[in-house]
Write a protein that holds these residues in place. Structure first.
Motif, PDB file in Angstrom:
ATOM      1  N   GLY A 174      -8.225   9.542  -6.170  1.00 44.35           N
ATOM      2  CA  GLY A 174      -8.073   8.388  -7.040  1.00 44.35           C
ATOM      3  C   GLY A 174      -7.256   7.247  -6.280  1.00 44.35           C
ATOM      4  O   GLY A 174      -7.363   6.055  -6.165  1.00 44.35           O
ATOM      5  N   VAL A 175      -6.025   7.744  -5.354  1.00 44.88           N
ATOM      6  CA  VAL A 175      -5.247   6.770  -4.701  1.00 44.88           C
ATOM      7  C   VAL A 175      -6.145   6.018  -3.774  1.00 44.88           C
ATOM      8  O   VAL A 175      -6.110   4.924  -3.583  1.00 44.88           O
ATOM      9  CB  VAL A 175      -4.220   7.406  -3.893  1.00 44.88           C
ATOM     10  N   MET A 176      -6.804   7.044  -2.874  1.00 47.04           N
ATOM     11  CA  MET A 176      -7.454   6.276  -1.712  1.00 47.04           C
ATOM     12  C   MET A 176      -8.808   5.363  -2.536  1.00 47.04           C
ATOM     13  O   MET A 176      -8.946   4.278  -1.856  1.00 47.04           O
ATOM     14  CB  MET A 176      -8.239   7.334  -0.949  1.00 47.04           C
ATOM     15  N   ARG A 177      -9.371   5.920  -3.382  1.00 54.86           N
ATOM     16  CA  ARG A 177     -10.312   4.917  -4.013  1.00 54.86           C
ATOM     17  C   ARG A 177     -10.048   3.584  -4.643  1.00 54.86           C
ATOM     18  O   ARG A 177     -10.426   2.334  -4.310  1.00 54.86           O
ATOM     19  CB  ARG A 177     -10.964   5.805  -5.138  1.00 54.86           C
ATOM     20  N   LEU A 178      -8.846   3.630  -5.185  1.00 56.84           N
ATOM     21  CA  LEU A 178      -8.053   2.590  -5.777  1.00 56.84           C
ATOM     22  C   LEU A 178      -7.479   1.390  -4.436  1.00 56.84           C
ATOM     23  O   LEU A 178      -7.674   0.429  -4.729  1.00 56.84           O
ATOM     24  CB  LEU A 178      -7.135   2.792  -6.612  1.00 56.84           C
ATOM     25  N   ALA A 179      -7.098   1.959  -3.565  1.00 56.77           N
ATOM     26  CA  ALA A 179      -6.366   1.337  -2.567  1.00 56.77           C
ATOM     27  C   ALA A 179      -7.676   0.486  -1.926  1.00 56.77           C
ATOM     28  O   ALA A 179      -7.469  -0.520  -1.577  1.00 56.77           O
ATOM     29  CB  ALA A 179      -5.719   2.224  -1.616  1.00 56.77           C
ATOM     30  N   LEU A 186     -10.633  -0.555  -3.119  1.00 54.37           N
ATOM     31  CA  LEU A 186     -10.887  -1.366  -4.138  1.00 54.37           C
ATOM     32  C   LEU A 186      -9.798  -2.567  -3.962  1.00 54.37           C
ATOM     33  O   LEU A 186     -10.395  -3.730  -3.938  1.00 54.37           O
ATOM     34  CB  LEU A 186     -11.011  -1.041  -5.390  1.00 54.37           C
ATOM     35  N   VAL A 187      -8.589  -2.385  -4.147  1.00 51.68           N
ATOM     36  CA  VAL A 187      -7.659  -3.353  -3.993  1.00 51.68           C
ATOM     37  C   VAL A 187      -7.826  -4.074  -2.661  1.00 51.68           C
ATOM     38  O   VAL A 187      -7.618  -5.331  -2.726  1.00 51.68           O
ATOM     39  CB  VAL A 187      -6.224  -2.725  -4.427  1.00 51.68           C
ATOM     40  N   GLN A 188      -7.847  -3.467  -1.687  1.00 51.24           N
ATOM     41  CA  GLN A 188      -8.037  -4.074  -0.365  1.00 51.24           C
ATOM     42  C   GLN A 188      -9.006  -4.886  -0.200  1.00 51.24           C
ATOM     43  O   GLN A 188      -8.723  -5.967   0.493  1.00 51.24           O
ATOM     44  CB  GLN A 188      -7.811  -3.140   0.850  1.00 51.24           C
ATOM     45  N   ARG A 189     -10.311  -4.787  -0.529  1.00 47.58           N
ATOM     46  CA  ARG A 189     -11.455  -5.549  -0.564  1.00 47.58           C
ATOM     47  C   ARG A 189     -10.983  -6.848  -1.431  1.00 47.58           C
ATOM     48  O   ARG A 189     -11.325  -7.821  -1.049  1.00 47.58           O
ATOM     49  CB  ARG A 189     -12.587  -4.763  -0.949  1.00 47.58           C
TER      50      ARG A 189
END
Lengths: 151, 151
Positions: A10-15, A17-20
């Motif tokens: 969850g953390v990696m996926r969210l990060a 998305l946010v980074q893009r």
DNA sequence: TATTGTTATACTCTATAACTATA
DNA sequence: TATAGTTATAGAGTATAACAATA
């Protein structure tokens, strides 16, 4: 899948998305995530030597030279002589650089607000506290591992 | 600082720590995070065309060519002809590639377990659920924004 | 001697555009 | 005409090593 892995994913996926999403406003400008990160650090620390920036960003001094070159060319930062150490240069934010940081800060707040809009306040606090606890713990773990390696 | 921003910062900080930690085992090998990500996707999807990989990784087809070139040279993947479409190539994991994925999977589990070691099971579940909710919601938001932009 | 920043060099990730072979 | 993958080209991030100026 364990809850532990669900959290990590969850953390990696969210990060991701946010980074893009954060990178998007820079399209078509000379700014990039790395350069913007330098502005962000510089705003937090105040005028800094390139060494200090390299340490703060966990990146090589050579890398900082390149980022500062680009940001100087685009007018976001200025190199000024260090008052007491003639080897060093102080990197400072220009007015343009400060404006960009201000804008990034407000975008960050907007993004964060959008992100948690559907979470009830108590949930938000619990989530924030949980994440901070994990990050603090992880950082400590890595520090210990690094020390052990040096021995 | 709002709870919203604390969450955003916590996610980004944690992701950064995890990413650095995940990259470490690759030091001194020909593997990199991007190449390993391709192996990971390939393991999840099975033999795939480069187009499919490009879409799955949100990256240009040209980029996939480069990653596959490197992974082919290091023996982690193989290019085989597509059975029905002679334009396409199927990328498959070699035995070495599968071994690496297996090892990455176990490292991920170990890392996740270490990460949450101090969290009680109910906290873990709440955190995992919260993160998944945010990621799902964010993905939906981005999809809507992208559609609006196309109009 | 040690440190600051730069030049030299190299690798990687990434993208767009033009091109070839095939559908 | 459209699609799959490659060549050509380019920008950006990153690193190590050697070097000059200064501490």
């Amino acid at each position: 899948m364990t809850d532990a892995v669900r959290i990590l994913d969850g953390v990696m996926r969210l990060a991701d998305l946010v980074q893009r999403d954060m990178a998007e406003p820079f399209a078509g400008t000379s700014l990039t995530m790395s350069r913007a990160a330098l502005l962000w650090v510089l705003d937090a620390t105040g005028p800094s030597t390139q060494q200090a920036l390299a340490t703060a960003m966990s990146v090589s001094p050579r890398n900082i030279t390149g980022l500062v070159d680009a940001l100087e060319a685009s007018g976001h930062v200025a190199r000024t002589p260090h008052p007491t150490d003639r080897r060093a240069t102080l990197v400072t934010l220009t007015e343009l650089g400060r404006d960009v940081v201000t804008q990034m800060a407000s975008q960050r707040e907007q993004m964060a607000a959008d992100l948690v809009a559907e979470l009830a306040p108590p949930e938000r606090d619990a989530l924030a506290a949980g994440l901070e606890k994990l990050a603090d713990r992880y950082e400590a773990m890595l520090a210990v591992a690094r020390e052990e390696e040096e021995r």
